[in-house]
Write a protein that holds these residues in place. Structure first.
Motif, short mmCIF file in Angstrom:
data_model
loop_
_atom_site.label_atom_id
_atom_site.label_comp_id
_atom_site.label_asym_id
_atom_site.label_seq_id
_atom_site.Cartn_x
_atom_site.Cartn_y
_atom_site.Cartn_z
N SER A 180 -1.57 7.48 0.23
CA SER A 180 -1.92 8.90 0.13
C SER A 180 -2.76 9.17 -1.12
O SER A 180 -3.64 10.03 -1.11
CB SER A 180 -0.65 9.76 0.10
OG SER A 180 0.17 9.41 -0.99
N SER A 181 -2.50 8.41 -2.17
CA SER A 181 -3.31 8.54 -3.39
C SER A 181 -4.74 8.11 -3.13
O SER A 181 -5.69 8.75 -3.62
CB SER A 181 -2.69 7.71 -4.51
OG SER A 181 -3.50 7.74 -5.67
N TYR A 182 -4.92 7.05 -2.36
CA TYR A 182 -6.28 6.61 -2.02
C TYR A 182 -7.00 7.66 -1.18
O TYR A 182 -8.21 7.86 -1.32
CB TYR A 182 -6.23 5.28 -1.28
CG TYR A 182 -5.82 4.10 -2.14
CD1 TYR A 182 -6.44 3.85 -3.36
CD2 TYR A 182 -4.82 3.21 -1.73
CE1 TYR A 182 -6.07 2.79 -4.15
CE2 TYR A 182 -4.45 2.14 -2.52
CZ TYR A 182 -5.07 1.93 -3.72
OH TYR A 182 -4.71 0.86 -4.52
N ASP A 241 0.83 -1.20 0.00
CA ASP A 241 0.00 0.00 0.00
C ASP A 241 0.86 1.26 0.00
O ASP A 241 0.73 2.13 0.84
CB ASP A 241 -0.95 0.01 1.21
CG ASP A 241 -2.03 -1.03 1.07
OD1 ASP A 241 -2.41 -1.33 -0.07
OD2 ASP A 241 -2.48 -1.55 2.10
N ASP A 242 1.81 1.31 -0.94
CA ASP A 242 2.69 2.47 -1.03
C ASP A 242 1.92 3.73 -1.40
O ASP A 242 2.33 4.83 -1.07
CB ASP A 242 3.81 2.21 -2.04
CG ASP A 242 4.71 1.07 -1.62
OD1 ASP A 242 5.28 0.43 -2.51
OD2 ASP A 242 4.83 0.83 -0.40
N ASN A 243 0.82 3.58 -2.14
CA ASN A 243 0.07 4.74 -2.61
C ASN A 243 -1.14 5.01 -1.73
O ASN A 243 -2.21 5.35 -2.22
CB ASN A 243 -0.36 4.53 -4.06
CG ASN A 243 -1.15 3.24 -4.23
OD1 ASN A 243 -1.19 2.40 -3.35
ND2 ASN A 243 -1.80 3.11 -5.37
#
Length: 263
Positions: free
Chosen positions: A65-67, A61-63
């Motif tokens: 912040s995008s979510y 879940d590296d992204n």
């Protein structure tokens, strides 16, 4: 032998990441039990996010912040649509995640879950958040001006979320089995479709504003360059014009009421 084939088939249906074999037992890995990963609560009136739950983050879940940005975008779209927005919707984001949202009393509750998370449990989860939120004074909610400043509700989100981490608890199994013949009547729409519609609406709004604007002189004639030229050469042109008029006046001879022009 039959049991081994059945469990292997079940693992194939659910997905290779979800079940792991430990001896003769298939279990859920700990990293895939926690399937409610993001929770955002916001006002529909102005699209302000006022509370958020704990975020579940792992290596995949590296992204995250995008979510979060996508959740805020969904809240903003619901705010723009107002009463036209569905009260419930499932919004797939990618192959692994989807958003679930529920609107009650002009407040929107959004949760990001794994795509394999049961829809019915996600609906119960949001419903429990609604019940707890309704215990607060509405006038207090309307006074909030800063994003995510309603921290009193953050802890409540965390407590309710813990109840839905393990889908195999007796409580959650009871919720899944209750009215299992009834399909959840919830609209499903891809996030990409919502984004594309917003872009089209923004383009139409710009065109409408351009057509509604009053017609004005071309910007070329209102440019600073032409203004500078006018200020510089207008006096010179005026003097030259006066000189031409005086020159012509000397060439005019008047005799007996007749005017004779000599060239």
């Amino acid at each position: 032998m039959y049991m081994a084939k059945w469990t292997a088939k079940l693992a194939g249906l659910i997905g290779p990441r979800t079940l792991v074999q430990q001896g003769e037992i298939w279990v859920y890995p700990a990293q895939f039990v926690r399937m409610v990963k993001i929770t955002v609560v916001g006002r529909v009136s102005d699209g302000l996010p006022i509370a958020q739950g704990p975020r579940y983050v792992n290596e995949e879940d590296d992204n995250i912040s995008s979510y979060m940005q996508q959740a805020e975008f969904i809240l903003e779209e619901i705010s723009r649509s107002g009463s036209l927005a569905p009260s419930k919707m499932i919004i797939p984001v990618d192959d692994n995640h989807c958003f679930h949202y529920m609107v009650e009393s002009r407040v929107c509750f959004i949760a990001l879950c794994d795509s394999s998370y049961p829809r019915k449990l996600a609906s119960f989860y949001l419903g429990d958040l609604v019940k707890e939120f309704e215990k607060f004074d509405k006038s207090l909610i309307n006074k909030i001006t800063k994003p995510y400043s309603f921290v009193r509700f953050d802890g409540i989100i965390g407590n309710i979320r813990r109840q839905y981490i393990d889908t195999r608890t007796q409580s959650n199994l009871s919720k899944l089995n209750a009215h299992r013949r009834q399909d959840l009547d919830v609209i499903t729409q891809d996030l990409s479709t919502i984004v594309e519609r917003r872009q089209q609406l923004d383009t139409l709004e710009k065109l409408e504003k351009a057509m509604a604007a009053p017609h004005t002189v071309s910007p070329l004639w209102c440019s600073g360059f032409l203004e500078e030229i006018a200020l510089k050469w207008t006096p010179i042109a005026t003097v030259a014009l006066v000189g031409v008029v005086l020159l012509w006046s000397r060439l005019i001879l008047t005799d007996g009421g007749f005017t004779v022009l000599t060239f």
